[in-house]
Design a protein around this motif. Structure first.
Motif, PDB file in Angstrom:
ATOM      1  N   ARG A  86     -11.575   3.026   5.552  1.00 18.77           N
ATOM      2  CA  ARG A  86     -10.754   2.340   4.566  1.00 18.77           C
ATOM      3  C   ARG A  86     -10.875   3.007   3.196  1.00 18.77           C
ATOM      4  O   ARG A  86      -9.891   3.190   2.480  1.00 18.77           O
ATOM      5  CB  ARG A  86     -11.161   0.869   4.501  1.00 18.77           C
ATOM      6  CG  ARG A  86     -10.286   0.031   3.591  1.00 18.77           C
ATOM      7  CD  ARG A  86     -10.496  -1.448   3.842  1.00 18.77           C
ATOM      8  NE  ARG A  86     -11.877  -1.867   3.654  1.00 18.77           N
ATOM      9  CZ  ARG A  86     -12.693  -2.218   4.644  1.00 18.77           C
ATOM     10  NH1 ARG A  86     -12.257  -2.198   5.892  1.00 18.77           N
ATOM     11  NH2 ARG A  86     -13.943  -2.586   4.401  1.00 18.77           N
ATOM     12  N   LEU A  87     -12.096   3.375   2.811  1.00 15.61           N
ATOM     13  CA  LEU A  87     -12.278   4.080   1.538  1.00 15.61           C
ATOM     14  C   LEU A  87     -11.586   5.439   1.544  1.00 15.61           C
ATOM     15  O   LEU A  87     -11.014   5.862   0.525  1.00 15.61           O
ATOM     16  CB  LEU A  87     -13.780   4.254   1.258  1.00 15.61           C
ATOM     17  CG  LEU A  87     -14.558   2.983   0.914  1.00 15.61           C
ATOM     18  CD1 LEU A  87     -16.039   3.292   0.798  1.00 15.61           C
ATOM     19  CD2 LEU A  87     -14.046   2.371  -0.387  1.00 15.61           C
ATOM     20  N   TRP A  88     -11.625   6.110   2.683  1.00 15.60           N
ATOM     21  CA  TRP A  88     -10.962   7.415   2.770  1.00 15.60           C
ATOM     22  C   TRP A  88      -9.453   7.275   2.594  1.00 15.60           C
ATOM     23  O   TRP A  88      -8.832   8.040   1.863  1.00 15.60           O
ATOM     24  CB  TRP A  88     -11.278   8.068   4.107  1.00 15.60           C
ATOM     25  CG  TRP A  88     -10.389   9.239   4.426  1.00 15.60           C
ATOM     26  CD1 TRP A  88      -9.394   9.290   5.339  1.00 15.60           C
ATOM     27  CD2 TRP A  88     -10.429  10.526   3.805  1.00 15.60           C
ATOM     28  NE1 TRP A  88      -8.805  10.522   5.342  1.00 15.60           N
ATOM     29  CE2 TRP A  88      -9.419  11.309   4.401  1.00 15.60           C
ATOM     30  CE3 TRP A  88     -11.215  11.098   2.813  1.00 15.60           C
ATOM     31  CZ2 TRP A  88      -9.175  12.612   4.039  1.00 15.60           C
ATOM     32  CZ3 TRP A  88     -10.970  12.412   2.448  1.00 15.60           C
ATOM     33  CH2 TRP A  88      -9.972  13.152   3.051  1.00 15.60           C
ATOM     34  N   HIS A  89      -8.875   6.282   3.257  1.00 13.53           N
ATOM     35  CA  HIS A  89      -7.428   6.080   3.133  1.00 13.53           C
ATOM     36  C   HIS A  89      -7.048   5.645   1.728  1.00 13.53           C
ATOM     37  O   HIS A  89      -5.973   5.999   1.235  1.00 13.53           O
ATOM     38  CB  HIS A  89      -6.948   5.053   4.164  1.00 13.53           C
ATOM     39  CG  HIS A  89      -6.930   5.558   5.567  1.00 13.53           C
ATOM     40  ND1 HIS A  89      -6.115   6.598   5.970  1.00 13.53           N
ATOM     41  CD2 HIS A  89      -7.634   5.185   6.669  1.00 13.53           C
ATOM     42  CE1 HIS A  89      -6.314   6.834   7.264  1.00 13.53           C
ATOM     43  NE2 HIS A  89      -7.220   5.994   7.708  1.00 13.53           N
ATOM     44  N   ASN A  90      -7.917   4.888   1.071  1.00 18.41           N
ATOM     45  CA  ASN A  90      -7.579   4.384  -0.254  1.00 18.41           C
ATOM     46  C   ASN A  90      -7.806   5.419  -1.356  1.00 18.41           C
ATOM     47  O   ASN A  90      -7.043   5.460  -2.329  1.00 18.41           O
ATOM     48  CB  ASN A  90      -8.389   3.126  -0.563  1.00 18.41           C
ATOM     49  CG  ASN A  90      -7.972   1.947   0.295  1.00 18.41           C
ATOM     50  OD1 ASN A  90      -6.871   1.942   0.847  1.00 18.41           O
ATOM     51  ND2 ASN A  90      -8.845   0.957   0.441  1.00 18.41           N
TER      52      ASN A  90
END
Length: 506
Positions: A86-90
């Motif tokens: 999720r952090l990577w996508h955000n």
């Protein structure tokens, strides 16, 4: 059970033998963002296995623990993986794109400099060689552009503005194919001595690269794509000039022409990441070096500033009018040739550029960076006709349709106009006069006064000249507006209008 404000847990009913497992369950519920399930003390949780049938011979077996440490570690690992994704996508996709913009911008700058060095080496073997190389190179560049890279011609800034106004154009104007074509064809142009710069193309390159990063998002949207395009364009300009503040101002004033608070963090983050990469590879440098600023205010400066504003405003407005109204001044035969046979027209443009370069002694070839820096640093005066010849070379280069920018050549033309004024008056030293005319001409061409004086101020470390730079930029912009409309936005409108063959006009 109650939760403290510091994130710890307190049991209101007193100590319990299940307290460690209860705390772990609470922590897992935080990751799930779901309700916290309390485990009653001394009551074992229900087993996942179905109940066994009772028999007299079966001995009672002890109840299995609710959750083993191994299963808890597995669940924690899974939660951590999902949180990392999720952090990577955000954030990670965006940060990676900004870093790539910085890398590509630096590599592109090195490539363009190398190409012009090769052209200068060629001149040492014969001043007449551009009469052969430049026309043939121009014809090849336009053939490749028309055949494989439509949408890469010209500066690239109008294309970015058009995509910000109509997101449907992004799939045809901000592709990786266009990006590679922009790099390759502009390198071919500078290799043949065209009067083009790399700053405008870097804007389209950065926007194309960031737009391609949209594939890293699970759910892309028009808003995300627009933010990526805007951030990539701003980061590209900032990395090209090593002017981070100018990148932010350029995105607000020229590209979007609006300020949205939620976009500011995106812009600054992209500029920071690309700027750090550029600084790490090239070091902290001033694009034109530090100049000798105006030491003290004198009332005699005001008439000189007004004259410089009018001169640069007329020259910049004239350039915009000529490029936007080609059929009104160019002979009909050439207009028809430009539309029907762009490759032949480019050959003639290359021949004209070669002739102008030979007449000027080779000073009009390339972007004009060396000539402008010489006026700003070494007090070396050029010919009074340099500005006129450079102006003509830039007009012919842009008319050919070759991918290339006008930022650096415009700064060189402005420095040439400052050189002319320095021959007339000695109230302002030559370096300061060149800087004032640079910002005036650039502001007149782009009609973006804030971006222009911020760019020049950061490139020459001219914080002591902020007020004169601002005054000349504002006055020259107003003079230019009386002659021609906004150059970049008018060209962008042609991409938005299907009836106008925008790629050939850009």
């Amino acid at each position: 059970m109650t939760r403290c404000i510091f994130g710890k847990f307190r049991d209101a009913s007193g100590p319990s033998p299940n307290r460690p497992w209860r705390i772990i369950a609470e922590r897992l519920s935080i990751f799930d963002h779901g309700p916290v399930t309390d485990i009653p003390p001394n009551v074992p949780p229900a087993s996942d296995t179905p109940p066994q049938s009772s028999s007299p011979s079966a001995s009672p077996s002890p109840a299995a623990p609710a959750t083993s440490p191994k299963s808890l570690s597995t669940r924690l690992t899974q939660r951590g993986v999902r949180r990392s994704r999720r952090l990577w996508h955000n954030y990670g996709v965006f940060w990676l794109g900004a870093v790539l913009v910085g890398l590509v911008s630096v590599a592109y700058a090195k490539l363009v400099d190398f190409g012009f060095e090769l052209f200068q080496r060629m001149l040492t073997h014969g001043f007449w060689l551009p009469l052969i190389v430049t026309p043939l190179g121009a014809a090849l560049a336009i053939w490749l552009t028309q055949k494989f890279f439509r949408g890469a011609e010209g500066s690239g800034i109008p294309q970015v503005i058009a995509t910000l106004q109509d997101s449907r154009l992004s799939k045809s104007l901000l592709t990786l194919r266009i990006m590679f074509g922009k790099i390759a064809i502009s390198f071919l142009g500078i290799l043949c001595g065209f009067t083009i710069g790399r700053e405008g193309p870097t804007v389209q390159i950065g926007a194309s690269l960031m737009y391609a990063m949209r594939r890293g998002y699970r759910r892309s949207s028009v808003h995300i794509e627009r933010q990526l395009t805007l951030a990539g364009a701003a980061a590209g300009l900032a990395a090209a000039f090593n002017t981070p503040l100018a990148g932010v101002v350029f995105a607000i004033e020229e590209l979007s022409r609006s300020f949205v608070a939620r976009s500011s963090g995106t812009l600054i983050t992209a500029i920071i990441f690309s700027g750090v990469v550029a600084l790490g590879l090239q070091g902290n440098y001033l694009y034109f070096g530090q100049i000798k600023a105006i030491s003290e205010f004198n009332w005699a400066l005001i008439p000189v500033l007004i004259v410089a504003s009018v001169l640069t405003g007329v020259a910049g407005g004239l350039f915009g009018w000529l490029m936007l109204n080609v059929p009104r001044w160019m002979p009909a035969q050439l207009v028809n040739l430009r539309r029907a046979r762009p490759v032949r027209f480019a050959f003639l443009c290359g021949l004209a550029i070669a002739v102008i370069g030979i007449v000027s002694g080779g000073t009009t070839f390339g972007s004009g960076y060396a000539e402008a820096r010489g006026l700003l640093e070494s007090h070396a005066a050029l010919s009074p006709f340099y500005a006129v010849l450079k102006f003509a070379a830039l007009c012919v280069s842009y008319l050919s349709g070759i991918p290339g920018g006008i930022f650096a050549p415009s700064l060189a033309i402005g420095a040439g106009l400052g050189n002319v004024m320095a021959h007339v008056t000695s109230v302002i030293p030559l370096p300061a006069m060149a800087a004032l005319c640079m910002v005036g001409y650039l502001a007149a061409v782009t009609q973006s006064p804030i971006t222009s004086f911020v760019i020049v101020m950061e490139m020459i470390d001219g914080h002591q000249m902020v007020i004169p730079l601002m005054a000349v930029a504002l006055l020259s912009t107003q003079v230019s507006k009386t002659i021609a409309p906004s150059f970049y936005h008018t060209l962008a409108h042609r991409f938005l209008t299907p009836t106008v063959p925008a790629p050939r006009q850009a």
